[in-house]
Motif scaffolding. Sequence first.
Motif, PDB file in Angstrom:
ATOM      1  N   TYR A  91      51.365  34.004   9.325  1.00  0.00           N
ATOM      2  CA  TYR A  91      51.589  33.441   7.990  1.00  0.00           C
ATOM      3  C   TYR A  91      50.244  32.987   7.440  1.00  0.00           C
ATOM      4  N   ASN A  92      49.825  33.559   6.312  1.00  0.00           N
ATOM      5  CA  ASN A  92      48.563  33.192   5.679  1.00  0.00           C
ATOM      6  C   ASN A  92      48.859  32.383   4.421  1.00  0.00           C
ATOM      7  N   ALA A  93      48.459  31.119   4.425  1.00  0.00           N
ATOM      8  CA  ALA A  93      48.831  30.191   3.358  1.00  0.00           C
ATOM      9  C   ALA A  93      48.012  30.414   2.088  1.00  0.00           C
ATOM     10  N   SER A  94      48.487  29.848   1.003  1.00  0.00           N
ATOM     11  CA  SER A  94      47.804  29.938  -0.288  1.00  0.00           C
ATOM     12  C   SER A  94      46.388  29.380  -0.185  1.00  0.00           C
ATOM     13  N   GLY A  95      45.430  30.114  -0.748  1.00  0.00           N
ATOM     14  CA  GLY A  95      44.042  29.679  -0.729  1.00  0.00           C
ATOM     15  C   GLY A  95      43.284  30.047   0.527  1.00  0.00           C
ATOM     16  N   ASN A 123      51.945  36.952   3.574  1.00  0.00           N
ATOM     17  CA  ASN A 123      50.699  36.558   2.936  1.00  0.00           C
ATOM     18  C   ASN A 123      50.927  35.831   1.623  1.00  0.00           C
ATOM     19  N   ALA A 124      50.388  34.600   1.533  1.00  0.00           N
ATOM     20  CA  ALA A 124      50.405  33.850   0.282  1.00  0.00           C
ATOM     21  C   ALA A 124      48.985  33.580  -0.212  1.00  0.00           C
ATOM     22  N   VAL A 163      55.391  43.724   6.395  1.00  0.00           N
ATOM     23  CA  VAL A 163      54.468  42.883   5.626  1.00  0.00           C
ATOM     24  C   VAL A 163      55.107  42.459   4.301  1.00  0.00           C
ATOM     25  N   TYR A 164      54.981  41.162   3.982  1.00  0.00           N
ATOM     26  CA  TYR A 164      55.392  40.620   2.685  1.00  0.00           C
ATOM     27  C   TYR A 164      54.149  40.043   2.023  1.00  0.00           C
ATOM     28  N   ASN A 165      53.868  40.500   0.803  1.00  0.00           N
ATOM     29  CA  ASN A 165      52.676  40.044   0.089  1.00  0.00           C
ATOM     30  C   ASN A 165      53.047  39.273  -1.167  1.00  0.00           C
ATOM     31  N   ASN A 166      52.506  38.043  -1.271  1.00  0.00           N
ATOM     32  CA  ASN A 166      52.791  37.191  -2.414  1.00  0.00           C
ATOM     33  C   ASN A 166      51.533  36.805  -3.187  1.00  0.00           C
ATOM     34  N   ASP A 167      50.368  37.419  -2.800  1.00  0.00           N
ATOM     35  CA  ASP A 167      49.131  37.138  -3.539  1.00  0.00           C
ATOM     36  C   ASP A 167      48.232  38.360  -3.526  1.00  0.00           C
ATOM     37  N   THR A 168      47.136  38.348  -2.762  1.00  0.00           N
ATOM     38  CA  THR A 168      46.169  39.447  -2.788  1.00  0.00           C
ATOM     39  C   THR A 168      46.111  40.134  -1.430  1.00  0.00           C
ATOM     40  N   LEU A 169      46.413  41.424  -1.433  1.00  0.00           N
ATOM     41  CA  LEU A 169      46.447  42.202  -0.199  1.00  0.00           C
ATOM     42  C   LEU A 169      45.539  43.418  -0.325  1.00  0.00           C
TER      43      LEU A 169
END
Length: 236
Positions: free
Chosen positions: A1-5, A29-30, A51-57
């Motif tokens: 889990y990659n957090a926002s920022g 990914n956030a 993979v689920y991407n919610n920001d930049t991948l």
Amino acid sequence: YNASGKTINITNNSFSGNKAGEAGGAVYNAGTITISGNTFKGNSASKGGAVYNNDTLNIAENTFEANSADFGGALYNSASGKIRAIQGTFNANTAVSDGGALYNIGSINTIGGSFTNNKAANKGGAVYNTGKLDKIANASFSSNSTTADNGMGGAIYNSQASNKLTVEETNFNSNKSANGGAIATDGALDITNSTFTQNSASGNGGAIYNIKNTTNINSSTFTSNSAVNGGAVAND
């Protein structure tokens, strides 16, 4: 889990048999994440089996095999998701509903690579797009399918209100659906220098089903496609 920022790189690893209850069977990914040279096999979640991407991948030259989800068997790109390019191998991924390999409601610049034997029940045996997808280029789609009686887009389902999808230098072979054996679209679509061979539909458009909007086809070849209506192309 990659957090926002946050920013991480994932390179040359193997993810097998991981599960998430909601999103991202292997990776969620956030923030900002680069995924390259990895293998994702047999992972599962409700959204984005691998993979689920919610920001930049940033994603390149990965292998996604036999992952599964309700939406996006291998990869789910959310409304906030931004992907520059997708390259790699997508094989035998499945979706209970839409997007056997890839489900996009965000932004993707380019899709390439190999999509084989991916399957969804309803729309987009390999790729489901209702976001902003600019181009599919130098790709191959073989033996992808939808299984529902009213399924659409054995390889690709495209629905974009304000953006045109360009498909170029891409091969479609032996894909199947009820409507649009290879492609079903109700968004604007340009197809150039592509080949469609032995795709089939039990309803409309053995290769392409244009539901609404405008489809332009240039310098492309259609061979041995079949359907009840429009062996090669059905246009509504």
